[in-house]
Design an enzyme around this catalytic site. Structure first.
Site, short mmCIF file in Angstrom:
data_model
loop_
_atom_site.label_atom_id
_atom_site.label_comp_id
_atom_site.label_asym_id
_atom_site.label_seq_id
_atom_site.Cartn_x
_atom_site.Cartn_y
_atom_site.Cartn_z
N ARG A 1 -6.51 11.83 -5.74
CA ARG A 1 -7.80 11.16 -5.56
C ARG A 1 -8.94 12.18 -5.63
O ARG A 1 -9.99 11.92 -6.21
CB ARG A 1 -7.85 10.40 -4.25
CG ARG A 1 -9.07 9.49 -4.18
CD ARG A 1 -9.21 8.80 -2.85
NE ARG A 1 -9.39 9.75 -1.76
CZ ARG A 1 -9.66 9.42 -0.52
NH1 ARG A 1 -9.78 8.13 -0.20
NH2 ARG A 1 -9.79 10.32 0.41
N ARG B 1 -3.30 6.83 1.20
CA ARG B 1 -3.82 8.04 1.84
C ARG B 1 -2.86 8.75 2.79
O ARG B 1 -3.11 9.89 3.17
CB ARG B 1 -5.11 7.70 2.60
CG ARG B 1 -6.29 7.51 1.69
CD ARG B 1 -7.46 6.91 2.42
NE ARG B 1 -7.18 5.52 2.79
CZ ARG B 1 -8.06 4.69 3.32
NH1 ARG B 1 -9.27 5.11 3.58
NH2 ARG B 1 -7.73 3.46 3.62
N ARG C 1 0.82 -1.23 0.00
CA ARG C 1 0.00 0.00 0.00
C ARG C 1 0.84 1.27 0.00
O ARG C 1 0.44 2.29 0.58
CB ARG C 1 -0.94 0.04 1.22
CG ARG C 1 -2.09 -0.92 1.16
CD ARG C 1 -3.29 -0.29 0.46
NE ARG C 1 -4.36 -1.26 0.37
CZ ARG C 1 -5.42 -1.27 1.16
NH1 ARG C 1 -5.58 -0.36 2.08
NH2 ARG C 1 -6.33 -2.21 1.03
N ASP D 1 -6.90 -2.39 -7.29
CA ASP D 1 -7.45 -3.04 -6.10
C ASP D 1 -7.74 -4.50 -6.41
O ASP D 1 -8.02 -4.84 -7.56
CB ASP D 1 -8.73 -2.34 -5.63
CG ASP D 1 -9.04 -2.68 -4.20
OD1 ASP D 1 -8.47 -2.05 -3.30
OD2 ASP D 1 -9.81 -3.64 -3.97
N TYR E 1 -15.15 -11.55 0.18
CA TYR E 1 -15.84 -10.29 -0.15
C TYR E 1 -17.10 -10.54 -0.98
O TYR E 1 -18.11 -9.86 -0.82
CB TYR E 1 -14.89 -9.36 -0.91
CG TYR E 1 -13.83 -8.75 -0.01
CD1 TYR E 1 -14.12 -7.63 0.77
CD2 TYR E 1 -12.56 -9.29 0.09
CE1 TYR E 1 -13.17 -7.07 1.62
CE2 TYR E 1 -11.60 -8.75 0.93
CZ TYR E 1 -11.90 -7.64 1.68
OH TYR E 1 -10.98 -7.11 2.53
O1 CP3 Z 1 0.10 -1.47 -2.50
C1 CP3 Z 1 -0.25 -0.55 -3.28
O2 CP3 Z 1 0.16 0.62 -3.17
C2 CP3 Z 1 -1.11 -0.90 -4.47
C3 CP3 Z 1 -2.51 -0.65 -4.33
C4 CP3 Z 1 -3.43 -1.57 -3.56
C5 CP3 Z 1 -4.67 -1.09 -3.04
N1 CP3 Z 1 -5.38 -2.13 -2.56
C6 CP3 Z 1 -5.08 0.32 -3.07
C7 CP3 Z 1 -6.16 0.77 -2.18
C8 CP3 Z 1 -3.39 -2.94 -3.30
C9 CP3 Z 1 -2.28 -3.93 -3.56
C10 CP3 Z 1 -4.64 -3.28 -2.67
C11 CP3 Z 1 -5.01 -4.66 -2.29
C12 CP3 Z 1 -6.20 -4.90 -1.49
N2 CP3 Z 1 -7.42 -4.29 -1.56
C13 CP3 Z 1 -6.32 -5.92 -0.53
C14 CP3 Z 1 -5.26 -6.91 -0.20
C15 CP3 Z 1 -4.18 -6.32 0.63
C16 CP3 Z 1 -4.54 -6.13 2.06
O3 CP3 Z 1 -4.56 -4.97 2.50
O4 CP3 Z 1 -4.74 -7.14 2.75
C17 CP3 Z 1 -7.62 -5.87 0.02
C18 CP3 Z 1 -8.17 -6.74 1.11
C19 CP3 Z 1 -8.31 -4.85 -0.66
C20 CP3 Z 1 -9.73 -4.45 -0.50
C21 CP3 Z 1 -9.84 -3.04 -0.08
N3 CP3 Z 1 -9.60 -1.97 -0.91
C22 CP3 Z 1 -10.20 -2.54 1.19
C23 CP3 Z 1 -10.52 -3.40 2.39
C24 CP3 Z 1 -10.17 -1.14 1.09
C25 CP3 Z 1 -10.60 -0.15 2.12
C26 CP3 Z 1 -9.48 0.14 3.04
C27 CP3 Z 1 -9.79 1.29 3.96
O5 CP3 Z 1 -8.96 1.46 4.85
O6 CP3 Z 1 -10.79 2.01 3.79
C28 CP3 Z 1 -9.75 -0.80 -0.20
C29 CP3 Z 1 -9.53 0.57 -0.72
C30 CP3 Z 1 -8.12 0.89 -1.13
N4 CP3 Z 1 -7.36 0.12 -1.95
C31 CP3 Z 1 -7.40 2.09 -0.80
C32 CP3 Z 1 -6.18 2.01 -1.48
C33 CP3 Z 1 -5.10 3.04 -1.51
C34 CP3 Z 1 -7.93 3.23 0.05
C35 CP3 Z 1 -9.03 3.87 -0.70
C36 CP3 Z 1 -9.03 5.36 -0.64
O7 CP3 Z 1 -8.15 6.02 -1.24
O8 CP3 Z 1 -9.96 5.89 -0.02
#
Ligand code: CP3
Length: 356
Positions: A40, A31, A27, A77, A154
């Site tokens: 964003r 943010r 990640r 994602d 999910y």
């Molecule tokens: O690593 C990176 O920089 C690449 C981008 C990346 C994102 N999601 C961006 C993201 C990667 C590799 C993921 C994978 C992902 N997404 C996983 C597996 C990794 C892990 O964390 O276990 C999972 C379970 C998801 C599903 C997901 N997407 C969730 C649960 C959320 C919400 C998280 C939250 O804290 O609200 C997301 C959104 C997400 N994916 C964000 C980012 C940067 C935040 C969204 C935003 O900008 O508001």
């Protein structure tokens, strides 16, 4: 193709000699960076950010401008795949991901539409090829996918979950329905990752974020077996270079022995597993990645440097020379001060050289 200027990440994954320990952060585009929040806002919301090639490329590169990272990871994602399977992904402020539809019955699984990664997720492939050329060989680009089990949670729950009630109910009451879903997802993930490799991804990581919620037999049957199937179906070489594959099961450190049998090149670990013990278990058969507690980055520069050095001491405790990639044990959080990752990353490069 431009020559790769910094390939220590790929070299460490393949257990080849390295000058210093490679490091990236799960990640890393997110943010905690004000420039990410700005992009964003321009895009409107998170999904629009993923779907706009120029913005997705921009946020992928942002952390590389601040820190000496050894890899870039595609900005996207894991939930793009269920979205492309017709579930309708959306994000509600402060609530995480949600789906309009769920998959809970045999009929729901049978009704899932055909999936073709290149056409159904063309915006991801466009992002991969655009990021790859924007990198100009600075560092390798990582592609990724969720594991079938993690994606299934999910899809069955309809969003995030703490107890996985409906998925586990399906697992114990109607295991054949869950197997049918996991099988569909494994086929989709193979297609998805191979399409990313075709578009320019130089390594791939499978995020099994919720594998650790399974009992040990069920982990093998419902998660690891499907990741093994994916590993077997991936294109493992392109343009004369190997494409390493990393499996990351959060909470899965106790299953390293069966994981090694999948034939993946590397395994990600969270912070609950001692790296020195994990290195002994793997015993040179695969590389390891991890595993600093992301909360370490809430500390002071001194405490971050100290924890990073302790992690490196563990990683090289038995005289190893390679096969290790420094990372966090899970994604960086939005509350981290952007000054702090620099301490982690620079300490990895400076301190590890003495072991190599
Ligand atoms: O690593 C990176 O920089 C690449 C981008 C990346 C994102 N999601 C961006 C993201 C990667 C590799 C993921 C994978 C992902 N997404 C996983 C597996 C990794 C892990 O964390 O276990 C999972 C379970 C998801 C599903 C997901 N997407 C969730 C649960 C959320 C919400 C998280 C939250 O804290 O609200 C997301 C959104 C997400 N994916 C964000 C980012 C940067 C935040 C969204 C935003 O900008 O508001």
């Amino acid at each position: 193709m431009t020559a790769l200027k910094n390939d220590r990440f790929l070299r460490a994954l393949l257990r080849e000699p390295v000058d210093t320990t490679p490091v990236w952060m799960m990640r890393q585009a997110g943010r905690y960076l004000p420039e990410y929040r700005e992009t964003r806002a321009k895009a409107g919301d998170f999904l629009s950010l993923c779907k706009n090639t120029e913005f997705a490329c921009e946020v992928t590169l942002q952390p590389l401008r601040r820190y000496e990272l050894d890899a870039a990871i595609l900005f996207s994602d894991i939930l793009t795949v269920p979205d492309a399977l017709g579930l309708g992904l959306y994000f509600e402020a402060g609530e995480g991901p949600k789906f309009h539809k769920t998959v809970r019955t045999e009929q729901d699984v049978a009704n899932l539409p055909n999936f073709n990664a290149k056409s159904d997720l063309d915006y991801v492939m466009n992002a991969v090829s655009t990021i790859r050329s924007a990198l100009g060989g600075q560092v390798p680009l990582i592609g990724f996918s969720g594991s079938p089990w993690t994606l299934a949670t999910y899809m069955v729950e309809g969003g995030s979950s703490k107890d996985f009630r409906f998925t586990k109910q399906m697992m114990y009451a109607q295991p054949e329905v869950l197997h049918a879903l996991l099988d569909r997802l494994a086929v989709a993930v193979i297609d998805y990752l191979n399409a990313q490799i075709d578009a320019g991804a130089q390594a791939v990581q499978i995020f099994d974020s919720w594998g650790g919620a399974l009992a040990h037999r069920e982990y093998i049957e419902f998660s690891l077996n499907y990741m093994q199937k994916i590993v077997a179906g991936l294109q493992r070489e392109k343009d004369g270079r190997k494409i390493p594959v990393i499996l990351f099961t959060k909470g899965g450190g106790q299953w390293l022995e069966p994981m090694v049998a999948t034939g993946a090149d590397a395994f990600g670990l969270d912070w609950t597993t001692p790296l020195n013990v994990a290195r002994q278990t793997v015993n040179g058969r695969a590389a390891l990645q991890g595993n600093l507690d992301p909360a370490t980055l809430y500390g002071s520069p001194d405490s971050i440097a100290k924890a990073t050095k302790a992690m490196l001491d563990d990683a090289y405790a038995h005289g190893e020379k390679t096969g290790y990639i420094a990372n966090l044990g899970h994604g960086i959080t939005q509350w981290v001060d952007p000054a702090n990752p620099k301490v982690f990353i620079d300490t990895v490069h400076e301190y590890s050289a003495k072991y190599l």
